[in-house]
Design a protein around this motif. Structure first.
Motif, PDB file in Angstrom:
ATOM      1  N   TRP A   1      99.140  75.192  36.581  1.00 32.51           N
ATOM      2  CA  TRP A   1      99.836  75.413  35.316  1.00 32.51           C
ATOM      3  C   TRP A   1     101.336  75.636  35.481  1.00 32.51           C
ATOM      4  CZ3 TRP A   1      97.306  73.694  31.415  1.00 32.51           C
ATOM      5  CH2 TRP A   1      95.918  73.770  31.382  1.00 32.51           C
ATOM      6  N   THR A   2     101.768  75.990  36.673  1.00 33.75           N
ATOM      7  CA  THR A   2     103.208  76.225  36.877  1.00 33.75           C
ATOM      8  C   THR A   2     103.897  75.080  37.602  1.00 33.75           C
ATOM      9  OG1 THR A   2     102.825  77.427  38.953  1.00 33.75           O
ATOM     10  CG2 THR A   2     102.889  78.724  36.909  1.00 33.75           C
ATOM     11  N   GLN A   3     103.136  74.256  38.341  1.00 32.32           N
ATOM     12  CA  GLN A   3     103.774  73.197  39.123  1.00 32.32           C
ATOM     13  C   GLN A   3     103.137  71.820  38.898  1.00 32.32           C
ATOM     14  OE1 GLN A   3     104.576  74.222  43.284  1.00 32.32           O
ATOM     15  NE2 GLN A   3     104.226  76.377  42.796  1.00 32.32           N
ATOM     16  N   ALA A   4     101.860  71.683  39.286  1.00 35.51           N
ATOM     17  CA  ALA A   4     101.224  70.359  39.274  1.00 35.51           C
ATOM     18  C   ALA A   4     101.209  69.742  37.882  1.00 35.51           C
ATOM     19  CB  ALA A   4      99.805  70.457  39.824  1.00 35.51           C
ATOM     20  N   PHE A   5     100.975  70.549  36.857  1.00 35.90           N
ATOM     21  CA  PHE A   5     100.911  70.043  35.485  1.00 35.90           C
ATOM     22  C   PHE A   5     102.220  69.382  35.064  1.00 35.90           C
ATOM     23  CE2 PHE A   5     101.620  70.847  30.901  1.00 35.90           C
ATOM     24  CZ  PHE A   5     100.591  70.096  30.378  1.00 35.90           C
ATOM     25  N   TRP A   6     103.325  69.875  35.571  1.00 43.70           N
ATOM     26  CA  TRP A   6     104.640  69.389  35.159  1.00 43.70           C
ATOM     27  C   TRP A   6     105.170  68.282  36.059  1.00 43.70           C
ATOM     28  CZ3 TRP A   6     105.544  71.421  30.575  1.00 43.70           C
ATOM     29  CH2 TRP A   6     104.941  72.640  30.262  1.00 43.70           C
ATOM     30  N   ASN A   7     104.471  67.977  37.115  1.00 38.57           N
ATOM     31  CA  ASN A   7     104.933  66.968  38.072  1.00 38.57           C
ATOM     32  C   ASN A   7     104.444  65.591  37.641  1.00 38.57           C
ATOM     33  OD1 ASN A   7     105.743  65.450  40.228  1.00 38.57           O
ATOM     34  ND2 ASN A   7     104.557  66.569  41.766  1.00 38.57           N
TER      35      ASN A   7
ATOM     36  N   PRO B   1      98.409  56.738  52.337  1.00 42.45           N
ATOM     37  CA  PRO B   1      99.862  56.944  52.375  1.00 42.45           C
ATOM     38  C   PRO B   1     100.487  56.990  50.978  1.00 42.45           C
ATOM     39  CG  PRO B   1      99.406  54.635  52.702  1.00 42.45           C
ATOM     40  CD  PRO B   1      98.063  55.308  52.486  1.00 42.45           C
ATOM     41  N   THR B   2      99.714  57.297  49.948  1.00 44.46           N
ATOM     42  CA  THR B   2     100.232  57.291  48.585  1.00 44.46           C
ATOM     43  C   THR B   2     100.735  58.683  48.212  1.00 44.46           C
ATOM     44  OG1 THR B   2      98.191  57.937  47.445  1.00 44.46           O
ATOM     45  CG2 THR B   2      98.394  55.623  48.077  1.00 44.46           C
ATOM     46  N   LYS B   3     101.253  58.800  46.991  1.00 43.73           N
ATOM     47  CA  LYS B   3     101.711  60.095  46.477  1.00 43.73           C
ATOM     48  C   LYS B   3     100.726  60.658  45.451  1.00 43.73           C
ATOM     49  CE  LYS B   3     104.541  57.848  42.914  1.00 43.73           C
ATOM     50  NZ  LYS B   3     105.894  57.695  42.359  1.00 43.73           N
ATOM     51  N   TYR B   4      99.522  60.100  45.409  1.00 43.52           N
ATOM     52  CA  TYR B   4      98.554  60.515  44.404  1.00 43.52           C
ATOM     53  C   TYR B   4      97.705  61.684  44.909  1.00 43.52           C
ATOM     54  CZ  TYR B   4      99.804  56.221  42.025  1.00 43.52           C
ATOM     55  OH  TYR B   4     100.505  55.232  41.394  1.00 43.52           O
ATOM     56  N   GLY B   5      97.546  62.664  44.036  1.00 46.73           N
ATOM     57  CA  GLY B   5      96.731  63.822  44.352  1.00 46.73           C
ATOM     58  C   GLY B   5      95.854  64.194  43.173  1.00 46.73           C
ATOM     59  N   PHE B   6      95.203  65.327  43.278  1.00 44.71           N
ATOM     60  CA  PHE B   6      94.303  65.797  42.220  1.00 44.71           C
ATOM     61  C   PHE B   6      95.146  66.243  41.023  1.00 44.71           C
ATOM     62  CE2 PHE B   6      91.216  68.604  40.167  1.00 44.71           C
ATOM     63  CZ  PHE B   6      90.037  67.879  40.322  1.00 44.71           C
ATOM     64  N   THR B   7      94.931  65.637  39.853  1.00 50.23           N
ATOM     65  CA  THR B   7      95.782  65.894  38.690  1.00 50.23           C
ATOM     66  C   THR B   7      95.068  66.608  37.547  1.00 50.23           C
ATOM     67  OG1 THR B   7      95.266  63.710  37.765  1.00 50.23           O
ATOM     68  CG2 THR B   7      97.209  63.875  39.184  1.00 50.23           C
ATOM     69  N   TYR B   8      93.781  66.888  37.698  1.00 54.09           N
ATOM     70  CA  TYR B   8      93.028  67.483  36.599  1.00 54.09           C
ATOM     71  C   TYR B   8      93.132  69.009  36.640  1.00 54.09           C
ATOM     72  CZ  TYR B   8      90.875  62.852  36.185  1.00 54.09           C
ATOM     73  OH  TYR B   8      90.641  61.514  36.035  1.00 54.09           O
ATOM     74  N   PRO B   9      92.823  69.678  35.531  1.00 54.21           N
ATOM     75  CA  PRO B   9      92.874  71.147  35.488  1.00 54.21           C
ATOM     76  C   PRO B   9      91.879  71.784  36.462  1.00 54.21           C
ATOM     77  CG  PRO B   9      92.847  70.235  33.267  1.00 54.21           C
ATOM     78  CD  PRO B   9      92.552  69.100  34.199  1.00 54.21           C
ATOM     79  N   PRO B  10      92.059  73.076  36.754  1.00 56.09           N
ATOM     80  CA  PRO B  10      91.178  73.762  37.706  1.00 56.09           C
ATOM     81  C   PRO B  10      89.703  73.732  37.326  1.00 56.09           C
ATOM     82  CG  PRO B  10      93.160  75.053  37.329  1.00 56.09           C
ATOM     83  CD  PRO B  10      93.204  73.917  36.347  1.00 56.09           C
ATOM     84  N   PHE B  11      89.392  73.710  36.021  1.00 57.80           N
ATOM     85  CA  PHE B  11      87.985  73.664  35.641  1.00 57.80           C
ATOM     86  C   PHE B  11      87.337  72.365  36.125  1.00 57.80           C
ATOM     87  CE2 PHE B  11      84.548  72.694  32.563  1.00 57.80           C
ATOM     88  CZ  PHE B  11      83.721  73.773  32.855  1.00 57.80           C
ATOM     89  N   ALA B  12      88.102  71.270  36.147  1.00 62.12           N
ATOM     90  CA  ALA B  12      87.574  70.013  36.673  1.00 62.12           C
ATOM     91  C   ALA B  12      87.239  70.160  38.155  1.00 62.12           C
ATOM     92  CB  ALA B  12      88.588  68.889  36.467  1.00 62.12           C
ATOM     93  N   ALA B  13      88.110  70.865  38.887  1.00 59.85           N
ATOM     94  CA  ALA B  13      87.828  71.104  40.304  1.00 59.85           C
ATOM     95  C   ALA B  13      86.555  71.931  40.463  1.00 59.85           C
ATOM     96  CB  ALA B  13      89.012  71.815  40.950  1.00 59.85           C
ATOM     97  N   LEU B  14      86.345  72.894  39.567  1.00 57.88           N
ATOM     98  CA  LEU B  14      85.127  73.705  39.613  1.00 57.88           C
ATOM     99  C   LEU B  14      83.894  72.847  39.361  1.00 57.88           C
ATOM    100  CD1 LEU B  14      83.622  76.413  39.683  1.00 57.88           C
ATOM    101  CD2 LEU B  14      84.211  76.716  37.263  1.00 57.88           C
TER     102      LEU B  14
END
Length: 436
Positions: free
Chosen positions: A224-230, A62-75
Motif C-alpha cells: 500500500w505504500t510502495q508497490a501499489f504506486w509503482n 530477466p524482466t521487471k515484472y513482479g507480483f502486483t496484486y493486493p496482499p489478500f491475493a497472496a494469501l
C-alpha cells in the motif's frame, strides 16, 4: 436407428469436427506464453515462503515484472508455494476451465431450453468457441486469474441477485480484495441503489484486506505504500495489448499521453454506463447490467491487456441470447447475430497485433485500437431486455426493493414485434370479455 439416437450421433460428430478445427486453429494462432504470469505468482510465493524474501520484492528475471496484486491475493494463492511447477499449471488450467464452463452454462442454458437445443451440445459447442477466443486462450496461456474473478462476480449477479439473497456482494467483495479492478461492480451496486449489497461487498473487501494485513503486516505495508504506486511494474501504457481508453490515448502520443483527454473519455463512458445499467436493472435485466459493467471495466481501467477482455464474453453471449429471442428471419435477429459474429471473429483474430511495431496514421489509429471499438459498441448497443409482465410476475421493483423481480440471465422475452402482437391480443380478448 431411432431419430433421437441419429440426432445425438450427428451432434457428437459436429462437436468432434469443431474441436478438431479449433485445435488446428490454436496450433497456428495461439501464442505460447509459457504460463508467464503463473511463473510470477509461483516464483513470488516461493520466494516469500521458502526463501525468506518479501513477496513484492520478487521480480521474474530477466524482466521487471513482479507480483502486483493486493496482499489478500497472496494469501489466497499461498498454497501455490507448496505445489510443484507442473502441478501449479494443472490447477490453474483446471480452475479456469471449470469457472468458464460454469459462467457460460449459466448464460446459455436458458437459451438452449428456449430454442430447443440439446443442453450438452450447446455447452460443448460454446466451450470449443470459447477456446478459440483470444482473451480466453491468452488467459490460459499466461496462467491468469481473470475467469476466476469473473466467476466470483457472476455468482453474485447471476445466481444470488435473482434470488434476492442477503449474501449478494460477497463475491464482488472477494474479487475486489484479490484484484482491485472488479471494484467497479461495487460501484455498479451503488449506481443501481442496492445499498445493502454494496455494504456487504465493501465489508467483505475490507475484512479480507484487514485479515491479510493482520497476518502479513510487512507485505501489506509494502504494497500500500510502495508497490501499489509503482506503475512500472505493470508495463507500458502504449503497448498494443493495452486495449483500454488509456491505451488509445497513449498510442496517440506515447511520449506525452494526455491525462485530461483520458479523464474526459472515462467520465463520458461512465455516464453512459450508469444510465444503461440503471435502465437494465429497473426492468429486472441483471445479466445485461453484469455484462455492461464488465465491458466498462475494460474501457476505463488504465491497463486492459488482451487477456482481460474475457470480461466481454458475457456481452457477446447475451447478443446471441437477444438474437434468438427476436422473431425468426427478422432484421433484429440477423443484425444481433452479425454483431456477435463480427465481434467474436475479430476477438479471435489477433488483428491489433499487426500494428504492434507501428500504430501511426489513420489505419494505425483504427486497427491498433479495434478491440476498444468493440468494447465501445457493446457498451452502446447491447440490448436491454424488457421482460413480459404477467399475473405471476409483478413489474420489476414493484415491492420497492432494488432487486425485486430481477430476471435470471437468458430468460425468454418477447421481441418488439412479438410484444406488439401480444399486447394487441390482450386488448382484443379484453374487448370480447367486456361484450360477453
Amino acid at each position: 436407428m431411432p431419430q433421437g439416437a441419429t440426432r445425438t450421433v450427428g451432434q457428437v460428430g459436429v462437436v468432434v469436427l469443431l474441436a478438431g478445427a479449433v485445435t488446428a486453429f490454436l496450433s497456428v494462432a495461439a501464442v505460447r506464453h509459457g504460463f508467464f504470469d503463473l511463473q510470477v505468482y509461483h516464483g513470488a510465493l516461493t520466494y516469500w515462503v521458502h526463501d525468506g524474501g518479501e513477496v513484492y520484492d520478487y521480480l521474474r528475471r530477466p524482466t521487471k515484472y513482479g507480483f502486483t496484486y493486493p496482499p489478500f491475493a497472496a494469501l489466497v494463492m499461498l498454497p501455490m508455494a507448496f505445489l510443484s511447477w507442473h502441478l501449479a499449471i494443472v490447477v490453474s488450467v483446471t480452475a479456469t476451465v471449470l469457472a468458464s464452463l460454469a459462467v457460460i452454462w449459466r448464460l446459455l442454458d436458458p437459451v438452449a431450453v428456449r430454442a430447443g437445443w440439446s443442453r450438452w451440445f450447446t455447452l460443448a459447442v460454446a466451450a470449443c468457441l470459447a477456446a478459440a477466443f483470444e482473451p480466453m486462450r491468452e488467459t490460459v496461456n499466461f496462467g491468469q486469474v481473470n475467469m476466476l474473478l469473473l466467476f466470483l462476480v457472476a455468482v453474485d449477479l447471476l445466481w444470488l441477485a435473482p434470488r434476492g439473497s442477503r449474501w449478494l456482494g460477497v463475491g464482488i467483495g472477494l474479487a475486489t480484495a484479490i484484484k482491485l479492478t472488479p471494484g467497479i461492480f461495487l460501484v455498479y451496486l451503488l449506481v443501481t441503489r442496492r445499498w445493502r449489497a454494496a455494504a456487504v461487498a465493501t465489508g467483505t473487501a475490507g475484512a479480507a484486506t484487514l485479515s491479510a494485513a493482520a497476518l502479513f503486516p510487512d507485505a501489506s505495508r509494502e504494497y500500500w505504500t510502495q508497490a501499489f504506486w509503482n506503475t512500472d511494474r505493470v508495463g507500458e501504457l502504449a503497448f498494443i495489448s493495452n486495449q483500454s481508453l488509456q491505451g488509445v490515448v497513449a498510442r496517440l502520443d506515447p511520449g506525452h499521453p494526455s491525462t485530461l483527454l483520458w479523464l474526459a473519455l472515462v467520465a463520458a463512458t461512465l455516464v453512459i454506463w450508469a444510465r444503461r445499467c440503471r435502465a437494465a436493472v429497473a426492468v429486472g435485466d441483471e445479466a445485461t447490467g453484469f455484462a455492461l459493467t464488465g465491458v466498462v471495466m475494460c474501457l476505463v481501467s488504465p491497463v486492459t491487456w488482451v487477456h482481460h477482455l474475457v470480461w466481454l464474453l458475457p456481452a457477446l453471449i447475451l447478443l446471441v441470447d437477444n438474437a434468438m429471442a427476436a422473431p425468426a428471419g427478422g432484421r433484429r435477429r440477423r443484425g444481433l447475430l452479425a454483431f456477435a459474429a463480427v465481434g467474436y471473429a475479430v476477438l479471435c483474430s489477433r488483428l491489433v497485433w499487426q500494428w504492434e511495431r507501428g500504430f501511426g496514421g489513420v489505419d494505425g489509429f483504427v486497427f491498433s485500437n479495434f478491440y476498444v471499438w468493440i468494447s465501445v459498441a457493446l457498451l452502446l448497443a447491447l440490448p436491454i431486455r424488457h421482460p413480459a409482465v404477467g399475473p405471476d410476475r409483478p413489474p420489476a421493483g414493484a415491492d420497492g426493493g432494488g432487486s425485486a423481480g430481477v430476471e435470471p440471465a437468458g430468460v425468454p422475452q418477447l421481441g418488439q414485434g412479438e410484444r406488439g402482437t401480444a399486447t394487441g391480443q390482450r386488448h382484443r380478448i379484453g374487448r370480447l370479455l367486456t361484450v360477453r
